[in-house]
Write a protein that holds these residues in place. Sequence first.
Motif, mmCIF file in Angstrom:
data_model
loop_
_atom_site.group_PDB
_atom_site.id
_atom_site.type_symbol
_atom_site.label_atom_id
_atom_site.label_comp_id
_atom_site.label_asym_id
_atom_site.label_seq_id
_atom_site.Cartn_x
_atom_site.Cartn_y
_atom_site.Cartn_z
ATOM 1 N N LYS A 1 0.834 -1.206 0.000
ATOM 2 C CA LYS A 1 0.000 0.000 0.000
ATOM 3 C C LYS A 1 0.865 1.251 0.000
ATOM 4 O O LYS A 1 1.906 1.307 0.659
ATOM 5 C CB LYS A 1 -0.918 0.020 1.219
ATOM 6 C CG LYS A 1 -2.045 -0.998 1.147
ATOM 7 C CD LYS A 1 -2.997 -0.856 2.329
ATOM 8 C CE LYS A 1 -4.152 -1.849 2.217
ATOM 9 N NZ LYS A 1 -5.100 -1.704 3.350
ATOM 10 N N VAL A 2 0.417 2.259 -0.752
ATOM 11 C CA VAL A 2 1.040 3.578 -0.765
ATOM 12 C C VAL A 2 -0.045 4.593 -0.458
ATOM 13 O O VAL A 2 -0.984 4.757 -1.234
ATOM 14 C CB VAL A 2 1.694 3.869 -2.131
ATOM 15 C CG1 VAL A 2 2.278 5.286 -2.149
ATOM 16 C CG2 VAL A 2 2.783 2.853 -2.438
ATOM 17 N N GLN A 3 0.059 5.241 0.710
ATOM 18 C CA GLN A 3 -0.953 6.206 1.163
ATOM 19 C C GLN A 3 -2.351 5.612 1.107
ATOM 20 O O GLN A 3 -3.301 6.223 0.631
ATOM 21 C CB GLN A 3 -0.878 7.486 0.317
ATOM 22 C CG GLN A 3 0.453 8.222 0.462
ATOM 23 C CD GLN A 3 0.507 9.490 -0.379
ATOM 24 O OE1 GLN A 3 -0.339 9.705 -1.251
ATOM 25 N NE2 GLN A 3 1.479 10.334 -0.102
ATOM 26 N N GLY A 4 -2.442 4.392 1.572
ATOM 27 C CA GLY A 4 -3.731 3.730 1.663
ATOM 28 C C GLY A 4 -4.215 3.082 0.390
ATOM 29 O O GLY A 4 -5.256 2.421 0.376
#
Length: 613
Positions: free
Chosen positions: A332-335
């Motif tokens: 995940k990247v920033q959710g």
Amino acid sequence: MQWLRVLPLPIILVILFSLQSSTAQDQQQPANPPQQGQQQGAKQEDKKDAQSEISPPSKREIDAAIMKGVEWLLKQQKPDGSFDGIYSGSYGMGNTALCLLALLKCGVRRDHPSIRKGFDYALKLPFTHVYSVSIMIMAIEAYYELTDDELEKVGKSLRTNPAEVAAKRVEPAMRKWVSDAVEWLISKQQANIWRYPEGGEDVSNTQYALLALNAAMRMKIQVPPSVFKKAADYFLKYQGESKEEFKPIFRVPAADFSIAQLRQMEKDYYKRLTGESKSTKKDDDKEKPSSEDAKKPRTELAEDPYRRFGVEEANFKMYPRGWQYTAPAPYKVQGVEKPAPPVRGSGSMTTAGLTSIIICKAGLEGTGFWTKEYAALVNQSIRDGAAWLAKYFSVSGNPYEGTAQPSSSYHYYYLYGLERAGVLALVKFFGTHDWYVEGARFVLKEQKPEGWWGQSIRTIKVQNTEQKQLDPSDTCFALLFLKRATTPIVAVPDEAIYSGEGVLKKPEEKKPAEQKPAEQNPPTPPAPQQGWKIGVSVEHTLLGVTVKQVLDGYPAKDAGLKEGDVIDSVEGKEIHTVEEFQSAISQATTSKNEIQVVVKRGAEKIETIIKKK
């Protein structure tokens, strides 16, 4: 090629596979230099090793380096028999087993005090980590292998793989230990492969688990084929992708032939070595050579395995595909969830993957899992893993896919992995690189004056104070590389492999006198005594001074001594060697009518009194 006599671990037909290059391959693929970018990941200095094929290290150089390394390693043993390492607390068995493995493979005698002390320490420890238990199994197998001296004595009379001889030497008590260790390892296999054992799966732990299971099978301990099938499924699924075809192709016998074919070559080799080779075809059934064939040496026509088994090299394709430490997973990247990234191979993990898939092939062939379709997948996987190592080849560091220079991290761990991959794949050249010659030249150059390698001694800061930290693993890896220590799946004595004797040369017409392989520490007859005789024969084994035979009608039999008892003490004096036992008994029988003897039988100690009749 006499310099390679230092290597105790032979590979059948390596010289044959490399010298007799395929005619079809030569015609289809001109000897072009590697394509641009094919050597990505290798330092410029690696190019200087192009002459290594014609200027290999001498036997004297290699022997001297091994001797110096062994002397340094022996000095690192602690009084309790253990060896220190970065993870000594949790990997006490593993650190000690790795050092024992290196020492034994490098020719330290099995009855050397350091070997005895090391096993005394490690065998008492519980099973806790996959690494530790696996390397311990490998060290135990090494203990029973024929030494260089024994192989020299046996010579051409050896009629089978030396590993088969070693397997017969394992005592029942030691076989039970290995069997229990194998059961523990199998119980720690995760969905497909192994971990520490907690926390998922990784390729590094797995290669050692599979090496150990392979060693156990040589010791005649059964491993279910399903264990290898689950592991093979993982390596097929998580090998990298590549659409780039690697050219020119090169021979990878572990993929090009079935294990059954390789074992047939091994069997035929030993027949030739003892002058018993007979044609498997009747004269009338033999193919008539073509006019081109007629110009070639007769030995080449008779021995070329690709021709013999009808292997069409021109049909092979190679795509450089490696492995990484763990399977790629979504993140995940920033959710926001991202898909799993592609596999980014490394040298250390690709050698691990290649080692593992070859062992899986050996464990699966001939079972219900080994279909024609599955065999094709596994063989292509082996071929592609070898192509990855050829493309990114380096000995000056651990290569990583997508980087310009190899890394210094896990460098000697990678070199030992390169040795394992080369030996098990039966590959002399990864592409254009003679992996052993280039690696040996590098390792010899990097040895420290004291005898160690890599980061075996490192400086760390503890509360702003610099301290020396000992971790001999890099030295062990360097020694194992130089000695070419991996036990191959298919093997023959070294002089036959590296000189071609018995493979490329006609056997002598006169059959060598048959000799039996030298036994490991044959039973010692009762020592000449001035006093009375107790009637027992002993030998030195992995467990200590062990009772080999108890004679009927003698005092030892009346006292209850049994075959397999391990002598702990005589008249209160601890016994560590056969000579100490003989001396103690001789002294006691000269002056006494009763002798106190303490033996270890399984987990208990038993005190007994041997009385003069």
